[in-house]
Scaffold this active site. Structure first.
Site, PDB file in Angstrom:
ATOM      1  N   ASP A  71       0.814  -1.364   0.108  1.00 53.52           N
ATOM      2  CA  ASP A  71       0.087  -0.048  -0.254  1.00 53.52           C
ATOM      3  C   ASP A  71       0.919   1.223  -0.045  1.00 53.52           C
ATOM      4  O   ASP A  71       1.984   1.314   0.390  1.00 53.52           O
ATOM      5  CB  ASP A  71      -0.937  -0.037   1.366  1.00 53.52           C
ATOM      6  N   ASP A 140      -7.021  -3.341  14.626  1.00 55.68           N
ATOM      7  CA  ASP A 140      -8.450  -3.556  14.354  1.00 55.68           C
ATOM      8  C   ASP A 140      -8.310  -4.769  13.292  1.00 55.68           C
ATOM      9  O   ASP A 140      -9.412  -5.221  12.592  1.00 55.68           O
ATOM     10  CB  ASP A 140      -9.071  -2.223  13.744  1.00 55.68           C
ATOM     11  N   HIS A 142      -6.816  -5.033  10.390  1.00 55.83           N
ATOM     12  CA  HIS A 142      -6.540  -4.642   8.913  1.00 55.83           C
ATOM     13  C   HIS A 142      -5.485  -5.266   8.332  1.00 55.83           C
ATOM     14  O   HIS A 142      -4.446  -5.216   9.116  1.00 55.83           O
ATOM     15  CB  HIS A 142      -6.932  -3.194   8.349  1.00 55.83           C
ATOM     16  N   GLU A 147      -9.503  -1.980   5.360  1.00 51.50           N
ATOM     17  CA  GLU A 147     -10.138  -1.646   6.529  1.00 51.50           C
ATOM     18  C   GLU A 147     -11.467  -2.469   6.864  1.00 51.50           C
ATOM     19  O   GLU A 147     -11.803  -3.018   5.899  1.00 51.50           O
ATOM     20  CB  GLU A 147     -10.520   0.115   6.571  1.00 51.50           C
TER      21      GLU A 147
HETATM   22  C1  GLP Z   1      -0.251   0.071   8.781  1.00 55.54           C
HETATM   23  C2  GLP Z   1      -0.035  -0.848   7.205  1.00 55.54           C
HETATM   24  C3  GLP Z   1      -0.226  -2.187   7.492  1.00 55.54           C
HETATM   25  C4  GLP Z   1       0.654  -2.652   8.894  1.00 55.54           C
HETATM   26  C5  GLP Z   1      -0.100  -1.684  10.000  1.00 55.54           C
HETATM   27  C6  GLP Z   1       0.478  -2.140  11.340  1.00 55.54           C
HETATM   28  O1  GLP Z   1      -1.835   0.196   8.596  1.00 55.54           O
HETATM   29  N1  GLP Z   1      -0.717  -0.283   6.205  1.00 55.54           N
HETATM   30  O2  GLP Z   1       0.490  -3.047   6.549  1.00 55.54           O
HETATM   31  O3  GLP Z   1       0.405  -3.979   9.245  1.00 55.54           O
HETATM   32  O4  GLP Z   1       0.216  -0.434   9.754  1.00 55.54           O
HETATM   33  O5  GLP Z   1       1.678  -1.605  11.837  1.00 55.54           O
HETATM   34  P1  GLP Z   1       2.609  -1.983  12.621  1.00 55.54           P
HETATM   35  O6  GLP Z   1       3.446  -2.845  12.429  1.00 55.54           O
HETATM   36  O7  GLP Z   1       3.549  -0.583  12.914  1.00 55.54           O
HETATM   37  O8  GLP Z   1       1.846  -2.175  14.099  1.00 55.54           O
END
Ligand code: GLP
Length: 265
Positions: A71, A140, A142, A147
């Site tokens: 993304d 959450d 995702h 989402e």
């Molecule tokens: C963002 C990214 C996700 C990732 C999430 C969790 O939303 N788009 O791909 O998994 O963050 O991030 P973290 O690893 O910092 O908890």
């Protein structure tokens, strides 16, 4: 789903690095490169540091590897330190022997977004599909920026970020007001078409998301629960992230049996 519960976040890093390296070596031995799906966020940072170290020690090469990121934010230029383009360069690409032309992060700047999404899907197809998709998970549940409510059949498109996701990611932007409202993300169906998937999670903040993903029903309200449909998914999680699982003992026993089986084969 294979659920691997590990002692610490460092063990999660080592497990993930071993999986990626095994794939790269297997593909190299056959004379062609692997296609990796990559994630951003805090969780895969240890994995990227470890891959950089193993590449520096010449244990692995990225010479024939092609990558696709999950993304990118809309409205953040690629040279901004908050963009995922920048994150990937800074945390992986500029430190390894990869051809930058073989790295793909969804393009959201100076393009028509729907066309960019379609071009991204086409590039994945032309690469022969993703061999191994690395995933983190939002608090959450995702995945990518799919989402809650994301269609389980979705493909790459623009998604509106939830308030919770914007809050979680505000630490990278300074203030929540600076966090974009939307992002271009691989869809859940795009992710499910990968040959194999490795989801990483650490910390108690992910415990509920992991429980819902593994032990709850498949529902668009828990986007990662769609992974239950995939025949080759591994979750590598630390004890904290596993702390909400009702069946943790079963998953630990399954891993012990797996180790016994691989020793006797
Ligand atoms: C963002 C990214 C996700 C990732 C999430 C969790 O939303 N788009 O791909 O998994 O963050 O991030 P973290 O690893 O910092 O908890």
């Amino acid at each position: 789903m294979r659920v691997v519960i590990l002692e610490s976040s460092e063990s999660v890093t080592q497990f993930a690095a071993d999986e990626v390296c095994a794939l790269l070596k297997e593909r190299n031995a056959k004379g062609f490169g692997a296609v990796l799906g990559l994630a951003t966020g805090g969780t895969p940072l240890g994995l990227y540091r470890e891959l950089i170290a193993r590449n520096a020690r010449r244990e692995i090469t990225f010479a024939n590897v092609e990558t696709f990121n999950l993304d990118e934010y809309v409205g953040v230029p690629p040279d901004s330190p908050c963009s995922y383009h920048y994150y990937m360069l800074e945390n992986l690409f500029q430190h390894i022997d990869i051809d930058l032309a073989m790295t793909h992060v969804p393009i959201t700047h100076g393009v028509e977004l729907q066309k960019s999404a379609e071009a991204f899907e086409l590039q994945i197809e032309q690469a022969g599909g993703i061999d191994l998709q690395i995933l983190g998970i939002g608090s959450d549940a995702h995945i990518g920026f799919n989402e809650i409510g994301s269609s389980l059949g979705s493909r790459t498109r623009v998604k509106t970020l939830t308030e919770r996701t914007r809050q979680d990611n505000a630490r990278y932007f300074g203030s929540i007001d600076d966090v974009p409202q939307t992002a271009l993300t691989m869809g859940i169906q795009t992710i499910l078409e990968s040959q194999s998937i490795l989801l990483l999670a650490t910390g108690t903040g992910k415990a509920k998301a992991i429980r819902d993903t593994v032990e709850g029903p498949i529902t668009a309200s828990v986007p990662a629960s769609a992974l239950q449909l995939h025949p080759n998914v591994t979750l590598a999680i630390d004890r904290d992230a596993a702390s909400g699982l009702a069946n943790a003992d079963y998953f630990l026993a399954a891993e012990r049996n797996r180790a016994v089986a691989s020793r006797s084969s």
